[in-house]
Design a protein around this motif. Structure first.
Motif, mmCIF file in Angstrom:
data_model
loop_
_atom_site.group_PDB
_atom_site.id
_atom_site.type_symbol
_atom_site.label_atom_id
_atom_site.label_comp_id
_atom_site.label_asym_id
_atom_site.label_seq_id
_atom_site.Cartn_x
_atom_site.Cartn_y
_atom_site.Cartn_z
ATOM 1 N N ILE A 75 31.630 54.716 33.286
ATOM 2 C CA ILE A 75 32.700 53.845 33.759
ATOM 3 C C ILE A 75 33.873 53.929 32.789
ATOM 4 O O ILE A 75 33.692 53.752 31.580
ATOM 5 N N GLN A 76 35.053 54.182 33.320
ATOM 6 C CA GLN A 76 36.282 54.137 32.523
ATOM 7 C C GLN A 76 37.117 52.970 33.019
ATOM 8 O O GLN A 76 37.395 52.876 34.213
ATOM 9 N N VAL A 80 41.803 46.397 32.271
ATOM 10 C CA VAL A 80 40.888 45.555 33.044
ATOM 11 C C VAL A 80 40.812 44.149 32.457
ATOM 12 O O VAL A 80 40.760 43.961 31.239
ATOM 13 N N LYS A 81 40.807 43.179 33.361
ATOM 14 C CA LYS A 81 40.552 41.787 33.009
ATOM 15 C C LYS A 81 39.451 41.297 33.942
ATOM 16 O O LYS A 81 39.551 41.459 35.158
ATOM 17 N N VAL A 82 38.382 40.749 33.358
ATOM 18 C CA VAL A 82 37.306 40.165 34.157
ATOM 19 C C VAL A 82 37.180 38.690 33.809
ATOM 20 O O VAL A 82 37.496 38.268 32.686
ATOM 21 N N MET A 95 39.885 44.453 28.735
ATOM 22 C CA MET A 95 39.519 45.782 28.261
ATOM 23 C C MET A 95 40.667 46.730 28.587
ATOM 24 O O MET A 95 40.715 47.293 29.679
ATOM 25 N N PRO A 96 41.625 46.870 27.671
ATOM 26 C CA PRO A 96 42.792 47.698 27.961
ATOM 27 C C PRO A 96 42.430 49.180 28.169
ATOM 28 O O PRO A 96 43.057 49.856 28.969
ATOM 29 N N HIS A 97 41.426 49.658 27.451
ATOM 30 C CA HIS A 97 41.026 51.065 27.537
ATOM 31 C C HIS A 97 39.591 51.126 27.024
ATOM 32 O O HIS A 97 39.371 51.108 25.812
ATOM 33 N N GLN A 136 39.457 40.923 37.855
ATOM 34 C CA GLN A 136 40.683 40.202 38.197
ATOM 35 C C GLN A 136 41.868 41.157 38.323
ATOM 36 O O GLN A 136 42.739 40.965 39.157
ATOM 37 N N LYS A 137 41.912 42.162 37.435
ATOM 38 C CA LYS A 137 42.987 43.151 37.484
ATOM 39 C C LYS A 137 42.550 44.396 36.733
ATOM 40 O O LYS A 137 41.568 44.382 35.995
ATOM 41 N N GLY A 138 43.303 45.462 36.942
ATOM 42 C CA GLY A 138 43.032 46.710 36.248
ATOM 43 C C GLY A 138 42.370 47.734 37.134
ATOM 44 O O GLY A 138 42.140 47.509 38.323
ATOM 45 N N LYS A 139 42.067 48.875 36.542
ATOM 46 C CA LYS A 139 41.479 49.995 37.279
ATOM 47 C C LYS A 139 40.161 50.393 36.645
ATOM 48 O O LYS A 139 40.066 50.567 35.427
ATOM 49 N N ILE A 140 39.149 50.550 37.497
ATOM 50 C CA ILE A 140 37.839 51.010 37.052
ATOM 51 C C ILE A 140 37.529 52.306 37.791
ATOM 52 O O ILE A 140 37.610 52.361 39.019
ATOM 53 N N THR A 141 37.191 53.346 37.031
ATOM 54 C CA THR A 141 36.817 54.624 37.621
ATOM 55 C C THR A 141 35.380 54.936 37.241
ATOM 56 O O THR A 141 35.016 54.864 36.065
#
Length: 148
Positions: A75-76, A80-82, A95-97, A136-141
């Motif tokens: 997972i990258q 990300v905000k959870v 988790m910015p990166h 809540q926001k961000g991208k998960i790959t």
């Protein structure tokens, strides 16, 4: 308990096998991505090291809405905000990166993940829960490892 529809790919099993040997230990410099790189190397899997400062490519991109996620997938997380509730409290994590490994699939969108360079385990490998529903926001790959 969630039951997988198909068998975990052998290379993913090797990734998890590696994680089992380093839980509670620091891998390389203790950076989050070091754990994924070492696990993929152990498993004989592909890792694109061409642009390590920005984007990591850990295998084939997997869409969790259309494809099954397996233990051993990578997972990258980008920006990300959870937010989640536990023990009568609301918690927020940013988790910015960040890079993690799916250690165990609990449900279709809920996992135990292995990672390091975190607030709870520091530079050592730790296991925590992660739910896509908490995003809540961000991208998960998600990436599926494959042979070099």
């Amino acid at each position: 308990m969630f039951l997988a529809k198909s068998d975990t790919p052998p290379i993913n099993k090797k990734v998890v096998e590696y994680v089992d040997t380093v839980i509670g230990k620091k891998v390389d410099r203790g950076e989050c991505w070091d754990l994924a790189a070492a696990a993929l190397d152990y498993a004989g899997a592909y890792l694109d090291r061409s642009n390590q400062k920005n984007i990591y490519v850990f295998g084939k991109v997997i869409n969790p809405k259309q494809e099954e996620i397996f233990q051993g997938d990578i997972i990258q997380m980008e920006n990300v905000k959870v937010e989640y509730t536990r023990d009568n409290g609301i918690y927020t994590e940013s988790m910015p990166h960040h890079t993690a490994i799916v250690y165990k699939v609990l449900e279709k969108d809920r996992f135990k993940i292995a990672h390091q360079n975190t607030s709870f385990s520091g530079k050592k490998v730790g296991i925590s829960e992660f739910s896509l529903g908490d995003l809540q926001k961000g991208k998960i790959t998600f990436y599926r490892p494959y042979k070099k």
